[in-house]
Design an enzyme around this catalytic site. Sequence first.
Site, PDB file in Angstrom:
ATOM      1  N   HIS A  72       0.823  -1.207   0.000  1.00  0.00           N
ATOM      2  CA  HIS A  72       0.000   0.000   0.000  1.00  0.00           C
ATOM      3  C   HIS A  72       0.857   1.256   0.000  1.00  0.00           C
ATOM      4  CE1 HIS A  72      -0.071   1.103   4.464  1.00  0.00           C
ATOM      5  NE2 HIS A  72       0.257  -0.152   4.588  1.00  0.00           N
ATOM      6  N   GLU A  75      -5.168   1.334   2.739  1.00  0.00           N
ATOM      7  CA  GLU A  75      -4.943   0.110   3.531  1.00  0.00           C
ATOM      8  C   GLU A  75      -5.128   0.375   5.004  1.00  0.00           C
ATOM      9  OE1 GLU A  75      -2.483  -2.928   5.768  1.00  0.00           O
ATOM     10  OE2 GLU A  75      -2.496  -0.760   5.828  1.00  0.00           O
ATOM     11  N   GLU A  76      -4.587   1.515   5.467  1.00  0.00           N
ATOM     12  CA  GLU A  76      -4.585   1.790   6.914  1.00  0.00           C
ATOM     13  C   GLU A  76      -5.988   1.795   7.534  1.00  0.00           C
ATOM     14  OE1 GLU A  76      -2.214   1.478   8.732  1.00  0.00           O
ATOM     15  OE2 GLU A  76      -0.412   1.807   7.563  1.00  0.00           O
ATOM     16  N   ASP A  86       4.664  -4.959   3.244  1.00  0.00           N
ATOM     17  CA  ASP A  86       4.173  -3.750   3.917  1.00  0.00           C
ATOM     18  C   ASP A  86       5.426  -3.151   4.537  1.00  0.00           C
ATOM     19  OD1 ASP A  86       2.671  -1.868   5.439  1.00  0.00           O
ATOM     20  OD2 ASP A  86       0.957  -3.197   5.488  1.00  0.00           O
TER      21      ASP A  86
END
Length: 765
Positions: free
Chosen positions: A356, A403-404, A432
């Site tokens: 991401h 993503e977070e 990641d």
Amino acid sequence: MRIHRFVSRSFVLLIAPLISAQTTSLKPADTAQLAGYTVASSNSEHEWEKKFRDGVVSENVKENMRRLSARPHHVGSPYDKDNAEWILAKFKEWGFDAHIETFQVLFPTPKERVIELVEPTRFKAKLQEPAVPGDPTSGQTSEQLPTYNAYSIDGDVTAPLVYVNYGTREDYEQLDRLGVSVRGAIVIARYGAAWRGIKPKVAAEHGAIGCIIYSDPRDDGYFEGDDYPKGGWRPREGVQRGSVMDTDYPGDPLTPGIGATADAKRLPIKEARTITKIPVLPISYGDALPLLSALAGPVVPEAWRGGLPITYHVGPGPAKVHLKVASNWDLKPVYDVIATLRGAESPDQWVIRGNHHDAWVNGADDPVSGMSVVLEEARELGELHKQGWTPKRTIIYCAWDGEEPGLLGSTEWVEEHGNDLAQHAVAYINSDSNGRGFFHASGSHDLEKLMNDVAREINDPEKNISVWQRARLARIANAKTQEERDEIRKRSELRIGALGDGSDYTAFLDHAGVSAVNIGYGGENDADAYHSIYDDFYWYAHFMDTDFVYGRALAQTGGTTVMRLADADLLPYQYTGMADTIGRYVSELEKLLKQKQEEAKERDLELKEGVFSAVADPRKISVPPPKEVVPPYMNFAPLQNAVESLKKSAERYEAAASKAQSEGAPAISPQTLESINTNLLRIQQSFLSEKGLPERPWFKNQVYAPGAYTGYGAKPLAAVREYMDEKQWTRADSQVPNVAKTLEDGAAAINKVAEQLEAAEAPAH
Ligand SMILES: [Zn+2]
């Protein structure tokens, strides 16, 4: 997100030798014939892969990080979009066919945040991380997302405070023994042990009306090492932001199961099941200290004590706290960058690689240390392409947004392209955050041998042994029993862990049935600024992978994995190791049942003997635990039989694959190989059930799933296992045949391909 430090240590990889004993036709490791390749195609692949690894440059990883982390870039921010456009331009420059795919997702941002102590004294929490002199980006205040937990429900509550340790279900059992209830209270939990979203979830289940989560210095601050800026550990005012979205399904809360396109049918916010039931905010230990100091009641058990210079009390009260959270509940765009390098021979088979690009703030570690690496891989693959290499299959590089907050970009993309992925996806390789230390990989076990093979090719930049060897020796050093050490030494492959839902692989593996693996380096990071404003370039370059050599190693690992999958004649999945691992999962269920039966019997006996009342200090409150029903026996036979079927079909397939790749084996026509590979890539889908997990229908994979109460952590065979954890024995037992059926389906799918391969090998007359 990423798997946080507390979790990742237990995952330190597990990987193993190249050639398994039974494939006698393959050559020894030093002149290795690659799994899935003929002798001739191995030689050419070796050359190109070596060229790739030699071409990857640490300095490029560093410069990518400098650019991507230069400003805060959370979902919906100007620099998030700017980064997506920059990444797009880079992919194009390197010869990829690239575009940005946009989704509209629900992403709450803070409007009002209050935490104050109102009794017995008054204190107002700062809820603000100060800039650090010398750190040039820590002062970009106007662009920084304030400290908060995304997807907390709005609320305004005032109540007595209770300290609940990590806030897991076990912690509440302990509170019951202390005679303390959280009903009507606000709980304060420390970060760690379980995924943060579990803390407000379990607190609400126990009747709490608000939840505060703080970073205790014992877990990631001065107890571990010097704090920032002297060292790299979380300072007094450092706060961990993060999502507390519930685990029913990842992705946009308003569009479960479908892509959140502009015109998608959306749920009303009230009906979104993944928003918390009670308000929650994260704080620093600087803000937590006055609250914890104002608690009375019992002194906490020893294991609950953190690193603050106080005596930790449970409460409730006399501390009384006011907690207020209000968010802007807006739809925001997420920008996924998708870049394709078309395959020359089997363009309809896709090898997918991703990381991401969005962060909570500047995010040098999370996610840019991984994203910078993925870009360097793509650059060098583009370079090889200019020099004459074209992958046999199509390679797709992805830079996910969102993503977070909740795996938004990857989940929506997988949901939108589900049918295509079912036809075309060979595997998804995720990374990641990346740091210094040991190679680790977790994933679906059909990729276990591939990851072992790749790790043996990668040199540890600080030790001059392979990262595989280093990981293996670390496993031996960390093993708890002789039995474990023996197993590591004896087994040809180092084991890889199972995946929960810590990053963008989740929708691929758990929803779409695409084989997936997550890779990275870590274990030697003497720093942690996770999800704070201090996770920036200055901090990373001073305290993490300071010369970016592990960034280079990860690029070598990721790129080699992609090439190996993209160029193989026969896709290098391996099923014997997978069957072995699933067999272990079944044995674990049996062990768990036996253990629960013994515990319940022992507790019953101790209650009858009066053990609890005899040992309790009469001057303190101590409540004996409740009597428990002894779990009934369960019938695991359908699972055991299914594992036997899996083992048999896996062995049959492996014999056929080994024969097909031996020297002098008759060549298989490209059309037949194409068909065999297409059937192979669909095998993982046979472990899906259309109905999904009983309580979480979005999760279709019956082998791999995150736990409803572990989040990032995996719960293999969750349909059975989770009911066992809930002590719902009849329900657990009733799930056994369903799960066994999907394992039998998997075995049948493997058998079918083995048959096809055997037929292709039969000498033509
Ligand atoms: Zn991340």
